[in-house]
Design a protein around this motif. Structure first.
Motif, short mmCIF file in Angstrom:
data_model
loop_
_atom_site.label_atom_id
_atom_site.label_comp_id
_atom_site.label_asym_id
_atom_site.label_seq_id
_atom_site.Cartn_x
_atom_site.Cartn_y
_atom_site.Cartn_z
N CYS A 6 -8.31 32.46 11.63
CA CYS A 6 -7.92 31.14 11.15
C CYS A 6 -7.33 30.33 12.30
O CYS A 6 -6.38 30.77 12.95
N LEU A 7 -7.91 29.15 12.57
CA LEU A 7 -7.37 28.24 13.57
C LEU A 7 -6.46 27.25 12.84
O LEU A 7 -6.92 26.52 11.95
N LEU A 8 -5.19 27.23 13.20
CA LEU A 8 -4.19 26.48 12.44
C LEU A 8 -3.53 25.40 13.29
O LEU A 8 -3.05 25.67 14.39
N ASP A 9 -3.50 24.18 12.74
CA ASP A 9 -2.71 23.12 13.33
C ASP A 9 -1.24 23.37 12.98
O ASP A 9 -0.95 24.10 12.02
N ILE A 10 -0.31 22.76 13.72
CA ILE A 10 1.12 22.93 13.39
C ILE A 10 1.51 22.04 12.22
O ILE A 10 1.98 22.51 11.18
N GLU A 11 1.33 20.74 12.36
CA GLU A 11 1.82 19.79 11.36
C GLU A 11 0.75 19.50 10.32
O GLU A 11 -0.24 18.83 10.61
N PRO A 53 7.47 24.94 23.70
CA PRO A 53 7.79 26.37 23.80
C PRO A 53 8.42 26.95 22.54
O PRO A 53 8.14 28.09 22.17
N GLY A 54 9.28 26.16 21.87
CA GLY A 54 9.91 26.66 20.65
C GLY A 54 8.90 26.95 19.55
O GLY A 54 9.02 27.92 18.80
N VAL A 97 11.43 30.31 30.47
CA VAL A 97 12.48 29.54 31.14
C VAL A 97 13.51 29.04 30.13
O VAL A 97 14.71 29.13 30.34
N ASP A 98 13.00 28.51 29.02
CA ASP A 98 13.90 27.94 28.00
C ASP A 98 14.66 29.01 27.23
O ASP A 98 15.75 28.76 26.72
N GLN A 127 14.17 19.14 17.77
CA GLN A 127 12.79 18.89 17.31
C GLN A 127 11.83 18.89 18.50
O GLN A 127 10.76 19.51 18.44
N ASP A 128 12.22 18.22 19.59
CA ASP A 128 11.35 18.12 20.77
C ASP A 128 11.08 19.51 21.38
O ASP A 128 10.02 19.74 21.95
N ARG A 129 12.05 20.40 21.27
CA ARG A 129 11.87 21.73 21.85
C ARG A 129 11.22 22.72 20.88
O ARG A 129 11.02 23.88 21.19
N GLY A 130 10.89 22.22 19.68
CA GLY A 130 10.22 23.09 18.70
C GLY A 130 11.16 24.06 18.03
O GLY A 130 10.73 25.08 17.51
N TRP A 131 12.45 23.74 18.00
CA TRP A 131 13.44 24.66 17.41
C TRP A 131 13.60 24.45 15.90
O TRP A 131 14.24 25.26 15.24
N LEU A 132 13.10 23.33 15.38
CA LEU A 132 13.27 23.06 13.95
C LEU A 132 11.98 23.39 13.20
O LEU A 132 10.89 23.23 13.73
#
Length: 204
Positions: free
Chosen positions: A54-59, A90-91, A138-139, A199-204
């Protein structure tokens, strides 16, 4: 065709789904057997179509790609998932792998590389965009606790501490503590800035 890898595409943009389907159709060993526009439709469509990958988009509406990957892992353990997204954060990468995704690539990946990623994932290997893998190292791990993420996610929509407290069912004092901790961890000075950085770092 014997040996054909059956692929499901999940993306809420029909144009993107169509483009991916056309690119993958050029590969003799890949067959797109299902397309959905919602994350909460992935498991049923994968089961019905006999999809291998399955190829999945995030949003996506219904459930995001990370939640969909976890749902596939739990309901269809033999099916692999590959996150293909515009959001190369990266998050998101770390969360996707924790949810059981076998791979994570960005949408501007060349078609031949994407096809090879599908093959590798199907073979039981892990495929990760190399630049994101480096950034993730790195993060480091997401420093926010589950409660801090929950509070910041509500803070993204604005509103007072009292309003946030009502949504997350915590006292105002506890919400302030979580916000203060999140502000410190994100190196920001306000809850709005902390929420945006997270949000920008993908943590949420």
């Amino acid at each position: 065709m014997s040996g054909t890898i059956k692929v499901l595409l999940a993306d809420d943009q029909a144009l993107v789904r169509g483009a991916l389907a056309a690119l993958l159709a050029l590969e003799p060993d890949l067959e797109v057997v299902a397309e959905v526009g919602r994350g909460d439709e992935v498991v049923a469509a994968a089961r019905a179509s006999g999809a291998d990958v399955c190829l999945l988009d995030i949003e996506m509406p219904g459930a995001d790609g990370i939640a969909a990957a976890a749902a596939v892992r739990d309901a269809l353990p033999g099916v692999r998932t590959l996150v293909v997204t515009t959001f190369g954060r990266p998050g998101y990468l770390r969360r996707a792998l924790e949810a059981g995704a076998s791979g994570f690539v960005v949408k501007d990946t060349p078609a031949r590389q994407l096809a090879e990623a599908v093959r590798r994932v199907h073979a039981g290997l892990r495929v990760v965009d190399p630049s994101l893998a480096t950034e993730s190292l790195v993060d480091g791990a997401n420093p926010l606790t589950e409660r801090e993420r929950e509070v910041l996610a509500v803070a993204l929509r604005g509103g007072t501490v009292a309003a946030i407290a009502a949504v997350v069912h915590l006292s105002q004092g506890t919400v302030r503590n979580h916000l203060s901790s999140a502000i410190g961890k994100t190196g920001t000075s306000t809850r709005a800035e902390a929420a945006r950085v997270a949000q920008d770092r993908g943590w949420l």
